[in-house]
Design a protein around this motif. Structure first.
Motif, mmCIF file in Angstrom:
data_model
loop_
_atom_site.group_PDB
_atom_site.id
_atom_site.type_symbol
_atom_site.label_atom_id
_atom_site.label_comp_id
_atom_site.label_asym_id
_atom_site.label_seq_id
_atom_site.Cartn_x
_atom_site.Cartn_y
_atom_site.Cartn_z
ATOM 1 N N SER A 26 46.738 42.592 40.935
ATOM 2 C CA SER A 26 46.459 41.146 41.004
ATOM 3 C C SER A 26 45.018 40.889 41.430
ATOM 4 O O SER A 26 44.337 40.005 40.901
ATOM 5 C CB SER A 26 47.432 40.474 41.988
ATOM 6 N N ARG A 27 44.530 41.667 42.443
ATOM 7 C CA ARG A 27 43.173 41.474 42.919
ATOM 8 C C ARG A 27 42.163 41.816 41.828
ATOM 9 O O ARG A 27 41.174 41.103 41.634
ATOM 10 C CB ARG A 27 42.939 42.356 44.157
ATOM 11 N N LYS A 29 42.647 41.667 38.586
ATOM 12 C CA LYS A 29 42.722 40.629 37.562
ATOM 13 C C LYS A 29 41.974 39.372 38.002
ATOM 14 O O LYS A 29 41.310 38.703 37.208
ATOM 15 C CB LYS A 29 44.184 40.311 37.265
ATOM 16 N N ALA A 30 42.047 39.059 39.325
ATOM 17 C CA ALA A 30 41.390 37.857 39.830
ATOM 18 C C ALA A 30 39.873 37.998 39.813
ATOM 19 O O ALA A 30 39.152 37.005 39.645
ATOM 20 C CB ALA A 30 41.882 37.562 41.261
ATOM 21 N N ASN A 57 42.834 40.072 31.941
ATOM 22 C CA ASN A 57 42.887 38.628 32.178
ATOM 23 C C ASN A 57 42.978 37.842 30.867
ATOM 24 O O ASN A 57 42.210 36.920 30.624
ATOM 25 C CB ASN A 57 41.656 38.182 32.973
#
Length: 352
Positions: A26-27, A29-30, A57
């Motif tokens: 998640s990190r 992708k962010a 993403n």
């Protein structure tokens, strides 16, 4: 003439598995903007450096395999991409195999894509960690060139075997001359020789074999063909194209028929058919009639259908031999040259 062949062989140079582990999915992708990619550390397979580039993403998560741009040649490789489960085993529904593909240097080749929603909703994204295995198999062409293969020289080796009499185990006497030969070669080339030399009629291996009703030079030419699959020089020479050559062709045709050597028989019969003239046609017709050479007989009869050829043949030395030895051939000739309306005359001739 030598033939050209393109020789190409492939060798599997190396197969290697590369693990791509995304901790903090998640990190990561962010931090990556839409349309941007992340590259793995480079790894080596088959002497070439590779890297995996992945896009997270987007609606579709995609992986690309990239070949290091350093170097001049493209590389062929097979690739299997698999998402691994908690036990480290490939998940079939999240796996794909790319057949052997040519990878160009510096070009991104898409090798795997999956819906981001499906991937993130699966149990295989555990503790915000995703593990993907890349199995890369590189093949290298070790030879890819055109080569000139020389023509077969088997006939030369077998011809030398006959000429030098190496390991000859057979003596054949023809017309007062002795010839050394090899039992297995004669048997392989002639079913008649095979029956005589290897079968129930097997000749005594220690006793010379005598062949009657054949001239020594004819048998020598027959042996030459048996060992080399080529006509003897007397029939190949363009300068020797007269009656002597045709006479040899006729004798060799009879010999080929006697020993059932089909290819030689066809060659000699074709040579006689192509060289029919008024001086030799009577002899050729008699030969064809006596030995059942249908093609030669038809060629002679067609030649004699012309009145001028028929008259010339009747004045030749071979006409008397034809009359005395093959009267049926003369009757058939007369029946053919009579007009169609004289059917009764034709029938009468054939009945005589």
């Amino acid at each position: 003439m030598a033939e050209h062949y393109k020789i190409s062989a492939a060798l599997v140079a190396e197969e290697r598995s590369y693990m791509l582990k995304l901790d903090g999915y998640s990190r990561t992708k962010a931090l990556v903007k839409t349309g941007e990619c992340v590259s793995s550390a480079p790894f080596s397979v088959g002497g070439h450096r590779w890297a995996v580039i992945y896009y997270l993403n987007s609606i579709v998560c995609a992986l690309y395999l990239v070949l290091d741009p350093a170097g001049a040649k493209d590389v062929k490789a097979k690739l299997t991409i698999s998402v691994l489960d908690k036990n480290g085993e490939p998940v079939p529904s999240f796996s794909c195999t790319i057949p052997t593909h040519t990878f160009s240097r510096g070009v991104q080749h898409c090798v795997y894509s999956v819906s981001r929603a499906d991937l993130e909703g699966s149990v295989h994204l555990r503790d915000d960690c995703l593990t993907v295995r890349c199995d890369v198999t590189v093949t290298e062409e070790i030879c890819n060139e055109e080569t000139k293969v020389p023509p077969s020289d088997l006939h030369c080796h077998l011809g030398d075997l006959l000429k030098n009499k190496d390991a000859a185990d057979l003596t054949i006497q023809v017309g007062g001359q002795s010839f050394s030969a090899h039992r297995c070669v004669l048997a392989a080339r002639s079913p008649v020789f095979k029956a005589e030399l290897l079968g129930a009629m097997k000749e005594n291996s220690g006793t010379p074999i005598e062949i009657c009703d054949m001239e020594a030079n004819v048998f020598k030419s027959l042996l030459h063909f048996i060992y080399t699959d080529k006509l003897p020089p007397v029939l190949e020479s363009a300068s020797n194209n007269g009656a002597g050559q045709l006479a040899m062709a006729g004798h060799l045709l009879v010999a080929a028929d006697r020993y059932d050597i089909g290819r030689l028989k066809l060659i000699c019969e074709e040579k006689l058919c192509n060289q029919i003239d008024s001086k030799m046609v009577a002899t050729s017709l008699a030969l064809a009639e006596q030995h059942g050479f249908h093609d030669l007989k038809e060629a002679c009869l067609k030649f004699l259908a012309a009145p001028s050829n028929l008259e010339a043949m009747m004045a030749s030395d071979g006409f008397e031999h034809l009359k005395s030895s093959c009267p049926t051939a003369l009757k058939e000739l007369i029946a053919r040259i009579l007009p169609p309306e004289q059917k009764a005359a034709k029938d009468l001739v054939m009945a005589i």
